[in-house]
Write a protein that holds these residues in place. Structure first.
Motif, PDB file in Angstrom:
ATOM      1  N   CYS A 131      33.349  74.784  89.263  1.00  0.00           N
ATOM      2  CA  CYS A 131      32.400  75.775  88.756  1.00  0.00           C
ATOM      3  C   CYS A 131      31.244  75.986  89.733  1.00  0.00           C
ATOM      4  N   TYR A 132      31.153  75.136  90.740  1.00  0.00           N
ATOM      5  CA  TYR A 132      30.133  75.241  91.790  1.00  0.00           C
ATOM      6  C   TYR A 132      28.700  75.024  91.280  1.00  0.00           C
ATOM      7  N   ALA A 133      28.546  74.468  90.098  1.00  0.00           N
ATOM      8  CA  ALA A 133      27.182  74.219  89.601  1.00  0.00           C
ATOM      9  C   ALA A 133      26.465  73.240  90.533  1.00  0.00           C
ATOM     10  N   CYS A 134      27.207  72.230  91.021  1.00  0.00           N
ATOM     11  CA  CYS A 134      26.598  71.207  91.891  1.00  0.00           C
ATOM     12  C   CYS A 134      26.145  71.792  93.225  1.00  0.00           C
ATOM     13  N   THR A 135      26.990  72.642  93.808  1.00  0.00           N
ATOM     14  CA  THR A 135      26.604  73.205  95.109  1.00  0.00           C
ATOM     15  C   THR A 135      25.461  74.201  94.942  1.00  0.00           C
ATOM     16  N   ARG A 136      25.458  74.916  93.808  1.00  0.00           N
ATOM     17  CA  ARG A 136      24.402  75.888  93.570  1.00  0.00           C
ATOM     18  C   ARG A 136      23.057  75.210  93.347  1.00  0.00           C
ATOM     19  N   ILE A 137      23.057  74.087  92.601  1.00  0.00           N
ATOM     20  CA  ILE A 137      21.777  73.412  92.349  1.00  0.00           C
ATOM     21  C   ILE A 137      21.259  72.779  93.637  1.00  0.00           C
ATOM     22  N   CYS A 138      22.167  72.298  94.485  1.00  0.00           N
ATOM     23  CA  CYS A 138      21.769  71.712  95.768  1.00  0.00           C
ATOM     24  C   CYS A 138      21.141  72.790  96.654  1.00  0.00           C
ATOM     25  N   GLU A 139      21.651  73.991  96.535  1.00  0.00           N
ATOM     26  CA  GLU A 139      21.118  75.125  97.282  1.00  0.00           C
ATOM     27  C   GLU A 139      19.708  75.475  96.800  1.00  0.00           C
ATOM     28  N   VAL A 140      19.511  75.467  95.459  1.00  0.00           N
ATOM     29  CA  VAL A 140      18.191  75.767  94.890  1.00  0.00           C
ATOM     30  C   VAL A 140      17.166  74.761  95.409  1.00  0.00           C
ATOM     31  N   LEU A 141      17.616  73.515  95.518  1.00  0.00           N
ATOM     32  CA  LEU A 141      16.758  72.434  95.995  1.00  0.00           C
ATOM     33  C   LEU A 141      16.439  72.600  97.475  1.00  0.00           C
ATOM     34  N   GLY A 142      17.245  73.417  98.165  1.00  0.00           N
ATOM     35  CA  GLY A 142      17.007  73.664  99.584  1.00  0.00           C
ATOM     36  C   GLY A 142      17.706  72.692 100.503  1.00  0.00           C
ATOM     37  N   ARG A 143      18.760  72.015 100.020  1.00  0.00           N
ATOM     38  CA  ARG A 143      19.449  71.033 100.862  1.00  0.00           C
ATOM     39  C   ARG A 143      20.867  71.466 101.255  1.00  0.00           C
ATOM     40  N   SER A 144      21.618  72.017 100.300  1.00  0.00           N
ATOM     41  CA  SER A 144      23.018  72.391 100.542  1.00  0.00           C
ATOM     42  C   SER A 144      23.810  71.257 101.209  1.00  0.00           C
ATOM     43  N   ALA A 145      23.751  70.081 100.622  1.00  0.00           N
ATOM     44  CA  ALA A 145      24.401  68.913 101.213  1.00  0.00           C
ATOM     45  C   ALA A 145      25.902  68.897 100.964  1.00  0.00           C
ATOM     46  N   ILE A 146      26.353  69.570  99.912  1.00  0.00           N
ATOM     47  CA  ILE A 146      27.783  69.564  99.575  1.00  0.00           C
ATOM     48  C   ILE A 146      28.293  70.993  99.465  1.00  0.00           C
ATOM     49  N   SER A 147      29.585  71.142  99.601  1.00  0.00           N
ATOM     50  CA  SER A 147      30.178  72.469  99.448  1.00  0.00           C
ATOM     51  C   SER A 147      31.653  72.325  99.128  1.00  0.00           C
ATOM     52  N   ALA A 148      32.308  73.464  98.884  1.00  0.00           N
ATOM     53  CA  ALA A 148      33.743  73.424  98.620  1.00  0.00           C
ATOM     54  C   ALA A 148      34.476  73.315  99.946  1.00  0.00           C
ATOM     55  N   VAL A 149      35.449  72.432 100.022  1.00  0.00           N
ATOM     56  CA  VAL A 149      36.254  72.305 101.243  1.00  0.00           C
ATOM     57  C   VAL A 149      37.738  72.430 100.886  1.00  0.00           C
ATOM     58  N   GLY A 150      38.533  72.859 101.832  1.00  0.00           N
ATOM     59  CA  GLY A 150      39.970  73.000 101.604  1.00  0.00           C
ATOM     60  C   GLY A 150      40.301  74.321 100.953  1.00  0.00           C
ATOM     61  N   ARG A 151      41.606  74.542 100.750  1.00  0.00           N
ATOM     62  CA  ARG A 151      42.050  75.800 100.161  1.00  0.00           C
ATOM     63  C   ARG A 151      43.076  75.544  99.079  1.00  0.00           C
ATOM     64  N   GLY A 152      43.242  76.541  98.211  1.00  0.00           N
ATOM     65  CA  GLY A 152      44.279  76.460  97.183  1.00  0.00           C
ATOM     66  C   GLY A 152      44.088  75.259  96.281  1.00  0.00           C
ATOM     67  N   HIS A 153      45.188  74.583  95.951  1.00  0.00           N
ATOM     68  CA  HIS A 153      45.060  73.466  95.015  1.00  0.00           C
ATOM     69  C   HIS A 153      44.414  72.245  95.649  1.00  0.00           C
ATOM     70  N   ARG A 154      44.224  72.263  96.981  1.00  0.00           N
ATOM     71  CA  ARG A 154      43.563  71.125  97.640  1.00  0.00           C
ATOM     72  C   ARG A 154      42.045  71.302  97.702  1.00  0.00           C
ATOM     73  N   LYS A 155      41.566  72.439  97.220  1.00  0.00           N
ATOM     74  CA  LYS A 155      40.130  72.721  97.283  1.00  0.00           C
ATOM     75  C   LYS A 155      39.361  71.694  96.459  1.00  0.00           C
ATOM     76  N   GLU A 156      38.285  71.184  97.030  1.00  0.00           N
ATOM     77  CA  GLU A 156      37.461  70.232  96.290  1.00  0.00           C
ATOM     78  C   GLU A 156      36.015  70.330  96.766  1.00  0.00           C
ATOM     79  N   ILE A 157      35.126  69.742  95.957  1.00  0.00           N
ATOM     80  CA  ILE A 157      33.710  69.705  96.340  1.00  0.00           C
ATOM     81  C   ILE A 157      33.513  68.408  97.124  1.00  0.00           C
ATOM     82  N   ALA A 158      32.985  68.525  98.334  1.00  0.00           N
ATOM     83  CA  ALA A 158      32.807  67.330  99.153  1.00  0.00           C
ATOM     84  C   ALA A 158      31.713  67.542 100.178  1.00  0.00           C
ATOM     85  N   PRO A 159      31.194  66.444 100.720  1.00  0.00           N
ATOM     86  CA  PRO A 159      30.234  66.571 101.816  1.00  0.00           C
ATOM     87  C   PRO A 159      30.967  66.996 103.098  1.00  0.00           C
ATOM     88  N   PRO A 160      30.234  67.488 104.102  1.00  0.00           N
ATOM     89  CA  PRO A 160      30.904  67.956 105.308  1.00  0.00           C
ATOM     90  C   PRO A 160      31.752  66.876 105.976  1.00  0.00           C
TER      91      PRO A 160
END
Lengths: 258, 135
Positions: A131-160
């Protein structure tokens, strides 16, 4: 100010407001997983779907995610039509196949009469609904430490690069906002662990109780210009200190009066 | 600001009526909330009521990265928008007087909101150590 009709009732709303906020403010329960007032709506979970129409549409209607739909003059909204309930049931059925262990989704599905998914359960799945709530809140905080990585069914939320996130400050915003509680973290012996990175927790100078992560405090000090000494003592000790200072003033005032 | 919350510590007897009034005024789901005001002893049997001072340049407002804390210009209180709060504990750690609190029963951050302009603690204080006055 605009006027909209929700389930047959005319309601006033402020221009620019999203439908979901207005609906919830008037006590109508609509399920939603990815919605939070602190972040921008993105309509990822699709559960807040409602039916909209207008008088001039001649009976034509459409389904929209209410978290993303701004209010308009003359809009007629229905929140619990058979079609809308059917859409929500399908989404919950699919979500249940995606994350069968999530209590939040189980409870929501039960409310809509689904106790077991009719689809095949995703093997080795976690409870993340993307749902990207975690990445969006990190963005609001001004850090953007995590994001979605991978594609298709392997897509997950992870640090770089799957390594320790260099921009993370250990504030737990992502873990707190996660609707299905999938982000693991621990607080043990002055150390907070999240995203495999360790953070030092500030210990109260007087009683030793742990408060927030030191890097989070440093970030607030730098960004919001808050004096460093405010973070050194825990809230209990700060209250006792305030009582002691007020007591001193009372004693001084009484001395002067005598 | 049109009103001011006044504390007269020399009148406080430490009866804890304010604490009770506060907990019941902020009850939710048939459960009393955590009190936002505490009579604390600075010497044995000598008490002062400790509550949010509604600072002008409030550290809690500055520390909130999600704009959940805002001042109500009518009552003068810094109010918490529960919908925007994500319990990051920044305000609890930043408040120099320790008056932003975590309510572990209701699982939310709480702070004095002056009951929206009619503080229950001041209404119930038997010795009038607490008062909400027009200025």
């Amino acid at each position: 100010m605009v006027h909209i009709t929700i389930n047959g009732k005319v309601i006033k709303a402020t221009e620019g407001e999203m439908l979901l906020s207005v609906i919830r403010r008037h006590g109508i329960e609509i399920p939603a997983l990815c919605h939070h007032e602190a972040i921008e709506p993105t309509g990822n979970c699709r559960l807040c779907m409602v039916e909209i129409t207008r008088e001039e549409w001649d009976g034509w209607k459409k389904h929209v995610t209410s978290c993303l739909y701004p209010v308009e003059e003359g809009l007629i909204v229905s929140t619990h039509t058979p079609d809308v309930i059917e859409i929500r049931k399908t989404i919950l059925d699919l979500q249940l196949a995606n994350c069968p262990d999530s209590e939040v989704i189980q409870k929501m599905a039960e409310e809509y009469g689904i106790y077991k998914t009719s689809y095949e359960v995703v093997p080795e799945g976690d409870n993340c609904i993307m749902c990207y709530a975690c990445t969006r809140i990190c963005e609001v905080l001004g850090r953007s430490a995590i994001s979605a990585v991978g594609r298709g069914h392997r897509k997950e939320i992870a640090p770089p690069f799957g390594a320790e996130p260099p921009d993370c400050i250990g504030c737990l915003a992502c873990a707190q906002i996660c609707p299905t509680d999938v982000i693991p973290w621990t607080d043990r012996d002055n150390t907070r662990t999240i995203w495999d990175r360790k953070f030092e927790l500030i210990s109260c100078k007087e009683c030793g109780r742990q408060t927030i992560a030191r890097e989070f405090a440093d970030y607030l000090i730098e960004k919001r210009n808050i004096p460093r000494e405010y973070f050194e003592i825990c809230d209990n000790c700060k209250r006792s200190e305030l009582a002691r200072k007020m007591g001193e003033i009372v004693a001084r005032a009484q001395e002067v009066a005598i | 600001m049109k009103f001011r919350f006044e504390v007269n510590p020399s009148l406080c007897t430490g009866c804890r009526t304010c604490e009770l009034a506060c907990a019941f005024a902020h009850a939710q789901n048939q459960k009393p909330g955590r009190s936002r005001i505490y009579p604390l002893a600075y010497e044995p049997d000598k008490y002062v009521p400790v509550a949010c001072l509604q600072c002008d340049d409030a550290a809690c407002v500055k520390s909130c990265m999600f704009d959940a804390l805002k001042r109500n210009e009518v009552t003068g209180a810094v109010e918490l928008d529960r919908e925007r709060c994500i319990k990051c504990m920044a305000c609890v750690a930043a408040c120099p007087f320790g008056c932003a609190l975590l309510d572990d029963v209701q699982d939310e951050i709480v702070k004095c909101d002056l009951c929206g302009g009619n503080p229950a603690c001041a209404t119930f204080c038997p010795t009038k150590a607490l008062a909400y006055k027009k200025i």
